[in-house]
Design a protein around this motif. Structure first.
Motif, PDB file in Angstrom:
ATOM      1  N   VAL A 171       0.951  -1.227   0.053  1.00 27.44           N
ATOM      2  CA  VAL A 171       0.108  -0.170   0.057  1.00 27.44           C
ATOM      3  C   VAL A 171       0.788   1.170   0.027  1.00 27.44           C
ATOM      4  O   VAL A 171       0.666   2.454  -0.728  1.00 27.44           O
ATOM      5  CB  VAL A 171      -1.014  -0.130   1.118  1.00 27.44           C
ATOM      6  CG1 VAL A 171      -1.706   1.263   1.272  1.00 27.44           C
ATOM      7  CG2 VAL A 171      -1.753  -1.249   1.079  1.00 27.44           C
ATOM      8  N   GLY A 172       1.924   1.045   1.031  1.00 32.41           N
ATOM      9  CA  GLY A 172       2.749   2.427   0.758  1.00 32.41           C
ATOM     10  C   GLY A 172       3.401   2.842  -0.553  1.00 32.41           C
ATOM     11  O   GLY A 172       3.776   4.163  -0.785  1.00 32.41           O
ATOM     12  N   GLN A 173       3.598   1.688  -1.450  1.00 33.12           N
ATOM     13  CA  GLN A 173       4.210   2.018  -2.590  1.00 33.12           C
ATOM     14  C   GLN A 173       3.034   2.745  -3.823  1.00 33.12           C
ATOM     15  O   GLN A 173       3.423   3.597  -4.518  1.00 33.12           O
ATOM     16  CB  GLN A 173       4.461   0.779  -3.431  1.00 33.12           C
ATOM     17  CG  GLN A 173       5.680   0.854  -4.640  1.00 33.12           C
ATOM     18  CD  GLN A 173       5.885  -0.511  -5.264  1.00 33.12           C
ATOM     19  OE1 GLN A 173       5.243  -1.461  -4.943  1.00 33.12           O
ATOM     20  NE2 GLN A 173       6.709  -0.467  -6.030  1.00 33.12           N
ATOM     21  N   VAL A 174       1.862   2.527  -3.329  1.00 37.63           N
ATOM     22  CA  VAL A 174       0.727   3.110  -4.249  1.00 37.63           C
ATOM     23  C   VAL A 174       0.249   4.415  -3.685  1.00 37.63           C
ATOM     24  O   VAL A 174      -0.132   5.272  -4.403  1.00 37.63           O
ATOM     25  CB  VAL A 174      -0.253   1.935  -4.326  1.00 37.63           C
ATOM     26  CG1 VAL A 174      -1.620   2.566  -4.909  1.00 37.63           C
ATOM     27  CG2 VAL A 174       0.430   0.885  -5.016  1.00 37.63           C
ATOM     28  N   ARG A 175      -0.080   4.528  -2.385  1.00 34.32           N
ATOM     29  CA  ARG A 175      -0.927   5.630  -1.790  1.00 34.32           C
ATOM     30  C   ARG A 175      -0.373   6.865  -2.219  1.00 34.32           C
ATOM     31  O   ARG A 175      -1.269   7.774  -2.585  1.00 34.32           O
ATOM     32  CB  ARG A 175      -1.040   5.477  -0.369  1.00 34.32           C
ATOM     33  CG  ARG A 175      -1.755   6.654   0.318  1.00 34.32           C
ATOM     34  CD  ARG A 175      -2.238   6.010   1.546  1.00 34.32           C
ATOM     35  NE  ARG A 175      -3.379   5.106   1.909  1.00 34.32           N
ATOM     36  CZ  ARG A 175      -3.061   4.285   2.594  1.00 34.32           C
ATOM     37  NH1 ARG A 175      -2.204   4.016   3.394  1.00 34.32           N
ATOM     38  NH2 ARG A 175      -4.254   3.253   2.785  1.00 34.32           N
ATOM     39  N   PRO A 176       0.839   7.262  -2.294  1.00 37.36           N
ATOM     40  CA  PRO A 176       1.187   8.691  -2.804  1.00 37.36           C
ATOM     41  C   PRO A 176       1.113   8.774  -4.219  1.00 37.36           C
ATOM     42  O   PRO A 176       1.009   9.735  -4.869  1.00 37.36           O
ATOM     43  CB  PRO A 176       2.962   8.754  -2.489  1.00 37.36           C
ATOM     44  CG  PRO A 176       3.104   7.731  -1.547  1.00 37.36           C
ATOM     45  CD  PRO A 176       1.805   6.387  -1.588  1.00 37.36           C
ATOM     46  N   LEU A 177       0.781   7.992  -4.984  1.00 32.05           N
ATOM     47  CA  LEU A 177       0.611   7.891  -6.718  1.00 32.05           C
ATOM     48  C   LEU A 177      -0.978   8.184  -6.820  1.00 32.05           C
ATOM     49  O   LEU A 177      -1.334   8.209  -7.759  1.00 32.05           O
ATOM     50  CB  LEU A 177       1.022   6.843  -7.191  1.00 32.05           C
ATOM     51  CG  LEU A 177       2.492   6.499  -6.886  1.00 32.05           C
ATOM     52  CD1 LEU A 177       2.812   5.204  -7.817  1.00 32.05           C
ATOM     53  CD2 LEU A 177       3.441   7.744  -7.227  1.00 32.05           C
ATOM     54  N   LEU A 178      -2.005   8.269  -5.782  1.00 29.52           N
ATOM     55  CA  LEU A 178      -3.179   8.183  -6.051  1.00 29.52           C
ATOM     56  C   LEU A 178      -3.784   9.737  -6.135  1.00 29.52           C
ATOM     57  O   LEU A 178      -3.183  10.542  -5.452  1.00 29.52           O
ATOM     58  CB  LEU A 178      -4.110   7.779  -4.566  1.00 29.52           C
ATOM     59  CG  LEU A 178      -3.865   6.257  -4.356  1.00 29.52           C
ATOM     60  CD1 LEU A 178      -4.936   5.767  -3.188  1.00 29.52           C
ATOM     61  CD2 LEU A 178      -4.381   5.397  -5.744  1.00 29.52           C
TER      62      LEU A 178
END
Length: 783
Positions: A171-178
């Motif tokens: 999740v940490g890899q994805v959340r900043p890219l939302l």
């Protein structure tokens, strides 16, 4: 001024940008639309659609439900989850192509490589790529993750885009890219369920299982149709079972069957059954799907020719995630023509994917398998030699690219056989293709204790990084280079890496750190008796002080450079130090002294054949004559300088020297012509990602508008410039912009003028140069 060493930061190039400022003729002048941006093209980053995609009708319908019926409205993120090899990427990319027209502002795609053997793509790296694709200049991309994510969300606001985040691990890899709003759809693929995204971010989940038996058989039939005679349904059922009904394994098995059309499918199944039994004996068997896929890999791998199988396993050692045929040839120590045929064999066997012309990559499972085979079947010496050949190839190509893109850069010598680039465009395209591989190659050299290559590669790349403001890559590679130089005890290399990091810090507005690194490099070079290096480092420290308007400190360093250059008889560095000392004199308004030095520098640059240096000396002579009240003479000098820029098609020179032309035109009473020059300077600086110089051009634009009695428009441009200088923490330039803004606001009767006047006077308290003292005195008298 440009130098052969790239030590003068006045002309640092950057290839990433879109023009933010447009010009349109209105009522006797040029009007800048400072809040609009023109795009050269929308980002269309999706990989090619999957050929022969079949089945998955139910899952495609689930994805269709993500889109509102009316084409508008908010859209929640979606996570496509499933085991390795089940076809998550194929499904996501196929659906994305089907729905591309529903996202008129384009698509962003990144493979996060969450399950690759190598390092995964961090959110920082992904955001850097996305922001550049969205037209954000490199120097506007902050170093910290939170600021990058905020800028990314701002860029996406009001757009309708599709964002595909492939192979996410956490999740940490994805959340900043939302994105920050529901106008954009984010489609994520992962082996993990990413439950945090569902619980906290409202993501929907589409679970992708193995293909049903009937669809598995249908896929096998569709792939082999026309290549083999009719196969028995029972055999096809068994082959699907042995492949665990995973699309990746099914495609590889089908290709294996196609390659032997005369062999009964039952015989091929017996071979695969034997391979599966062998694999079961070698593994714990905890993951049936994974074991099935690997047994299919082994079955296909053992059928390759000797050269193809060797290339396959050596490619598992390639430091980057994709590669071209020339890099593969270097790795395998084979001719490129031979390697291209072998790559075709691997692609045909579905052991490798060709995603663009002459660009190849592994599925992450196949890369892991290839790496395992290399470690098992090749000796440690062979593995090290292959990796060294690959990294040296990248270093050799980087050397050739720097020769074209940054010919002034001082390059360390390298032994490598690589073709030369014939044009800057060709070199730039190569660099953009290989950018991530160059960082990976540097890291791989460090891990393999290839110390020389681990610092040599970033030492070469500095010439490109300095022109593109790609600070993430610059800091990453140079930090590795510094560590390996120190580990090997190479003091010359250590100084080179300290110099590189100093330049990176200075250009990224961390001037104090830049001076610290450059001073450390200078100390080592003095200790080693490296006079040429000492010249470069002393000048670099002076340039850092000059960028901060610390004129007295800059003058000391440039005078030291000049004395040393005279001692060693280096004509080039005499010219550089004369020119840079003159730039300090211009800031101190010692114009007559500056003219003497600039004429000397111009003559030396002419003899040495350094057109950029000659042009910058001419630019300085224009400034000096403008200061002496001789604008007609100044105009002749700056026009001569710009002729050099146009002859060499150098945008950085043209951008900086056009700003001087505009200032001369204002002095000559030609404000309308000056607006054209300032517009050219601002738009080019925007392309070059130099926010400071762009802000100078915007501020100068305000002075031209005021000369046209258009104070409201003048105030708007001074305010934009002030905002930029405030963000850059450039106190002196901010004060000058606020002073100009005060004058414009006084003309309009705006009460904000008093506040700007007080702030400008306070900011100038730390500066003692004549212009600062004159402005401060005037502000106090008018307050």
């Amino acid at each position: 001024m440009p130098t052969r060493d790239g030590d003068d930061s006045r002309n640092e190039l950057s290839g990433s940008a879109n023009e933010v400022i447009q010009a349109g003729r209105v009522s006797g002048g040029i009007h800048f639309h400072g809040t609009q941006r023109t795009d050269d093209g929308l980002p269309r980053q999706l990989p090619a659609d999957v050929p022969g995609f079949v089945n998955r009708h139910g899952e495609l319908e689930q994805l269709d439900l993500l889109l509102p019926d009316d084409g508008g409205g908010a859209m929640a993120p979606c996570v496509v989850v499933g085991t390795a090899g089940v076809g998550k990427t194929s499904l996501a990319v196929h659906w994305a192509h089907r729905m591309a027209s529903r996202f008129p502002d384009g698509q962003l795609y990144v493979n996060l490589h969450g399950y690759d053997p190598g390092p995964l793509v961090t959110p920082d790296q992904a955001l850097d790529r996305f922001l550049r694709a969205l037209g954000v200049p490199g120097d506007q991309i902050s170093a910290d993750l939170e600021s990058r994510a905020a800028l990314y969300r701002s860029q996406l606001a009001g757009r309708r885009m599709l964002i595909v985040l492939d192979n996410a691990a956490t999740v940490g890899q994805v959340r900043p890219l939302l994105p920050g709003s529901g106008d954009c759809l984010t489609l994520i693929t992962s082996r993990s369920r990413l439950s945090g995204l569902v619980a906290r971010d409202g993501a929907r989940r589409v679970t992708l299982g193995v293909l049903p038996e009937e669809e598995s058989v249908r896929l096998l039939r569709s792939l082999s149709d026309g290549h083999r005679g009719p196969d028995d349904g029972t055999d096809l059922d068994e082959l699907a079972r042995l492949c665990a009904r995973l699309p990746l394994a099914l495609r590889i098995a089908a290709e294996r069957a196609i390659s032997r059309p005369s062999v009964p499918l039952g015989d091929l199944i017996e071979e695969l059954r034997d391979e599966s039994a062998l694999w079961d004996a070698l593994t714990a068997g905890d993951d049936d799907d994974s074991d099935a896929v690997r047994s299919v890999f082994a079955w296909s791998y053992r059928a390759l020719s000797k050269d193809a199988s060797r290339l396959f396993r050596l490619l598992g050692l390639h430091p980057g995630r994709d590669f071209g045929s020339a890099a593969a040839a270097a790795l395998a120590d084979l001719p490129v023509s031979r390697v291209r045929r072998l790559l075709d064999d691997l692609v045909g066997a579905h052991l490798l994917e060709q995603h663009r012309p002459d660009r190849y990559e592994f599925h992450d499972l196949l890369r892991a398998y290839a790496t395992d085979q290399a470690r098992t079947e090749e000796s440690a010496d062979t593995v090290r030699a292959a990796l060294e050949r690959a990294v040296r190839w990248y270093a050799g190509c980087a050397d050739q690219a720097v020769r074209v893109l940054a010919p002034a850069h001082r390059r360390p010598p390298i032994e490598a056989s690589t073709p030369a680039f014939t044009t800057p465009e060709e070199a730039a395209q190569w660099y953009e293709r290989e950018r991530t591989n160059l960082v990976a190659a540097t890291r791989a050299a460090e891990e393999a204790n290839l110390h020389e290559l681990a610092w040599l590669l970033p030492a070469l790349l500095r010439g490109i990084y300095a022109g593109r403001n790609q600070f993430d890559d610059w800091f990453a590679t140079s930090t590795i280079g510094l560590g390996t130089a120190r580990a090997s005890g190479d003091r010359h290399a250590e100084a080179d890496m300290l110099e590189s990091l100093g330049k990176a810090h200075t250009q990224s507005s961390r001037r104090a750190e830049g001076i610290r690194f450059q001073t450390a490099a200078l100390d080592i070079r003095r200790e080693l008796g490296d006079r040429a290096g000492e010249l470069a480092s002393t000048n670099a420290v002076g340039m850092a002080h000059l960028r901060g308007h610390e004129l007295d400190r800059a003058l000391i360093r440039f005078e030291q450079t000049h004395r040393l250059a005279v001692e060693v008889g280096d004509e080039y560095w005499i010219a550089v130090s004369s020119n840079n000392t003159a730039n300090v004199y211009l800031g101190l308004e010692r114009f007559e002294e500056a003219v003497v030095l600039l004429r000397d520098a111009k003559e030396r640059y002419t003899r040495l054949g350094v057109p950029g240096g000659r042009g910058d000396a001419l630019r300085g002579l224009s400034h000096a004559h403008r200061g002496l009240g001789r604008p007609e003479s100044a105009h002749g000098y700056v026009e001569e300088a710009l002729a050099i820029a146009h002859e060499h098609e150098n945008r950085a020179w043209e951008a900086y020297w056009s700003l001087e032309l505009g200032r001369v035109q204002v002095e000559l009473g030609q404000p309308s012509e000056a607006l054209i020059s300032f517009q050219r300077a601002a738009s080019l600086q925007r392309r070059l990602a130099d926010r400071s110089r762009e802000a100078e051009a915007l501020d100068a634009t305000g002075t031209a508008y005021l000369a046209l009695d258009r104070a409201d428009e003048a105030a708007g441009f001074h305010r934009m410039a002030a905002n930029s200088f405030r963000e850059l923490d450039d106190r002196r330039q901010l004060a000058i912009a606020l002073d100009h803004l005060t004058t414009a606001l006084d003309h309009t009767g705006d009460a904000e003028a008093d506040e700007c006047r007080r702030e400008a006077a306070g900011l100038l308290a730390d500066f003692t140069d004549p212009a600062a003292e004159r402005i401060r005195t005037r502000l106090r008298r008018s307050g």
